[in-house]
Design an enzyme around this catalytic site. Structure first.
Site, short mmCIF file in Angstrom:
data_model
loop_
_atom_site.label_atom_id
_atom_site.label_comp_id
_atom_site.label_asym_id
_atom_site.label_seq_id
_atom_site.Cartn_x
_atom_site.Cartn_y
_atom_site.Cartn_z
N HIS A 92 22.91 32.19 -4.15
CA HIS A 92 22.07 32.32 -2.95
C HIS A 92 21.71 30.95 -2.39
O HIS A 92 22.06 30.63 -1.27
CB HIS A 92 20.80 33.13 -3.27
N HIS A 109 14.41 33.07 -6.30
CA HIS A 109 14.30 34.21 -5.38
C HIS A 109 14.65 35.53 -6.05
O HIS A 109 14.88 36.53 -5.38
CB HIS A 109 15.18 33.97 -4.15
#
Length: 159
Positions: A92, A109
């Site tokens: 990510h 995250h």
């Protein structure tokens, strides 16, 4: 020569079929493999189930993780096919991935990857799985990393 819509679709279909059926070395579920000099990661006799071993591969800047899962895994090596290794850089935004509770977790995250399914992403913001590191086991039990399947996040080439 004028190309009709029907002919354009036939041409594009042929290109798609050729790319899916084996032009190149891609295998189902994996990106093409890039070989690098083999490095010793550890020894099969010293591994313990669910105890991650961090190492650098394919170069000193790339964090990687080796895990003996205690259950078979896609692409696993060893007698029980339960030893796997992946890039430890989240796909990510490049945070370091950790092994917790049987899964690979990004603490930034909260993307989660399944190590039994070639580190496929199943939760969070990451859109692709972690690059897999191909392993082989030498006669003396040494575990060698010798190829990377996929591209490490943030790089245009792995080395």
């Amino acid at each position: 020569m004028m190309v009709t819509r029907r002919r354009a679709i036939q041409i594009l279909s042929g290109v798609t079929v050729a790319s899916v059926t084996g032009v190149g070395k891609a295998q189902w579920g994996f990106a093409p493999s890039l070989s690098y000099p083999a490095i010793r990661v550890g020894n099969i006799r010293t591994l313990q189930n669910n105890q991650p071993l961090y190492f650098a591969y394919p170069d000193s800047r790339a964090q990687a993780i080796l895990i003996k899962l205690g259950r078979p895994a896609l692409g696993g090596v060893g007698q029980n096919r339960d030893i796997v290794a992946f890039s430890a850089t989240c796909t990510h935004m490049g945070c370091g991935v950790q092994y917790k509770g049987g899964r690979l977790v990004c603490p930034c995250h909260y993307s989660m990857f399944d190590p039994t399914k070639a580190a496929q992403v199943y939760q969070g913001l990451a859109s692709t799985g972690l690059p897999r590191i191909r392993l082989r086991i030498a006669q003396n039990g040494d575990i060698l990393a010798n190829a990377m399947e996929g591209l490490i996040w943030g790089r245009t080439k792995n080395v």
